[in-house]
Design a protein around this motif. Structure first.
Motif, short mmCIF file in Angstrom:
data_model
loop_
_atom_site.label_atom_id
_atom_site.label_comp_id
_atom_site.label_asym_id
_atom_site.label_seq_id
_atom_site.Cartn_x
_atom_site.Cartn_y
_atom_site.Cartn_z
N UNK A 1 47.69 50.23 48.64
CA UNK A 1 46.07 49.57 48.05
C UNK A 1 45.79 51.75 47.57
N UNK A 2 45.79 51.78 45.97
CA UNK A 2 44.66 52.84 45.54
C UNK A 2 43.65 52.87 46.41
N UNK A 3 42.79 54.16 46.15
CA UNK A 3 41.63 54.09 47.15
C UNK A 3 39.98 53.06 46.13
N UNK A 4 40.59 52.19 45.17
CA UNK A 4 39.51 51.71 44.47
C UNK A 4 40.18 50.59 45.78
N UNK A 5 40.84 50.63 46.33
CA UNK A 5 41.31 49.02 46.97
C UNK A 5 42.39 48.46 46.34
N UNK A 6 43.57 48.44 44.55
CA UNK A 6 43.71 47.47 44.96
C UNK A 6 45.54 48.07 45.07
N UNK A 7 46.01 46.64 45.39
CA UNK A 7 47.09 47.21 44.92
C UNK A 7 48.14 46.66 43.73
N UNK A 8 48.51 47.12 43.51
CA UNK A 8 49.81 47.34 41.84
C UNK A 8 49.00 45.45 41.66
N UNK A 9 49.11 44.07 42.56
CA UNK A 9 49.07 43.19 42.36
C UNK A 9 47.82 42.56 41.18
N UNK A 10 47.06 43.44 42.44
CA UNK A 10 45.35 43.32 41.88
C UNK A 10 45.22 44.46 40.45
N UNK A 11 45.19 45.44 40.67
CA UNK A 11 45.57 46.11 39.35
C UNK A 11 46.19 45.54 37.82
N UNK A 12 47.18 44.39 37.72
CA UNK A 12 47.96 43.57 37.19
C UNK A 12 47.75 43.07 36.48
N UNK A 13 46.38 42.63 37.79
CA UNK A 13 45.47 41.37 37.13
C UNK A 13 44.47 41.82 36.39
N UNK A 14 43.68 42.65 37.61
CA UNK A 14 42.50 43.68 36.48
C UNK A 14 43.04 43.46 34.84
N UNK A 15 43.97 44.30 34.64
CA UNK A 15 44.53 44.43 32.87
C UNK A 15 45.02 43.37 32.25
N UNK A 16 44.70 42.13 33.16
CA UNK A 16 45.30 40.26 32.48
C UNK A 16 47.03 41.10 31.92
#
Length: 247
Positions: free
Chosen positions: A156-171
């Protein structure tokens, strides 16, 4: 707005118009200038004349390898790697040359470094690994390559995002689907769980539909269901990177 002024540590990375290093010649030594301009011939000549420290930093802690990667000079990267420079030297933001190549989307440089054994799990000042950078730029082939080389899919980065959460955020549907096949934790969600769940269900539905016998690859009613999801998620998904972790 107040929300935009309180961006997360990760948004400080992603909300930049130019990810390349800015050249201030007073900060650089000859080796850095040659690397930034892609002058492999000049570097070779310099190496023959004197014993050089290939890992020496400029005034902002950037190495020649950082400069070559940021500007996409694969020939220089190859030369430096062959001469046994340090692969995982850190710049002023704790970014490795691999991270910088990924951030600037220099695929040839990325592949050279990964194949040469660059560490994919070093964390920069924002908590991002090389995998976060690859996911953010939607570089699926490099995402796959990093995972095959031992990249941590749950960091998790400092925003709390795993790569999966980041991919979801990027759609990024393809990346989400791929990470799920690599056992990324679908339950590693923050307070936006509702949005994450909708996107996961949507991606899983697309995957099932692709195996459907329907010639168009969709089941009845799917387009109508997908459209409202696409219409209602952008603002909320964008807030995933705009809000600070404690909001």
């Amino acid at each position: 707005t107040e929300r935009l002024s309180r961006r997360s540590p990760f948004s400080q990375l992603v909300y930049t118009n130019n990810n390349s290093y800015v050249i201030h010649h007073g900060d650089l030594r000859k080796i850095h200038k040659a690397a930034s301009w892609g002058q492999a011939w000049k570097l070779e000549r310099m190496m023959k004349k004197t014993t050089m420290d290939l890992n020496i930093r400029d005034a902002k802690k950037r190495s020649a390898l950082h400069w070559a990667c940021a500007n996409g000079h694969a020939e220089v990267v190859t030369l430096l790697v062959d001469r046994k420079c340090q692969l995982d030297v850190l710049d002023g933001k704790n970014r490795t040359p691999l991270m910088k190549a990924l951030q600037c989307q220099r695929e040839a440089c990325e592949n050279i470094l990964i194949d040469s054994g660059a560490d994919p799990n070093i964390v920069d000042v924002y908590g991002n690994t090389a995998l976060h950078y690859a996911v953010y730029t939607k570089n699926l082939s490099v995402v796959a390559k990093l995972l095959s080389c031992g990249a941590d899919v749950e960091e998790k980065n400092k925003a709390g995002h795993t790569p999966l959460l980041l991919a979801i955020g990027k759609r990024s549907e393809q990346t989400v689907g791929f990470l799920l096949t690599k056992n990324a934790n679908a339950n590693a969600v923050d307070k936006f769980k509702c949005i994450h769940q909708q996107l996961l269900e949507y991606t899983q539905k697309l995957s099932k539909n692709s195996q459907n016998s329907n010639p168009e690859g969709t089941s009845e009613g799917t387009p109508d269901e997908a459209a409202p999801l696409a219409e209602r998620t952008p603002d909320m998904a964008e807030s995933l990177v705009e809000r600070t972790p404690d909001e």
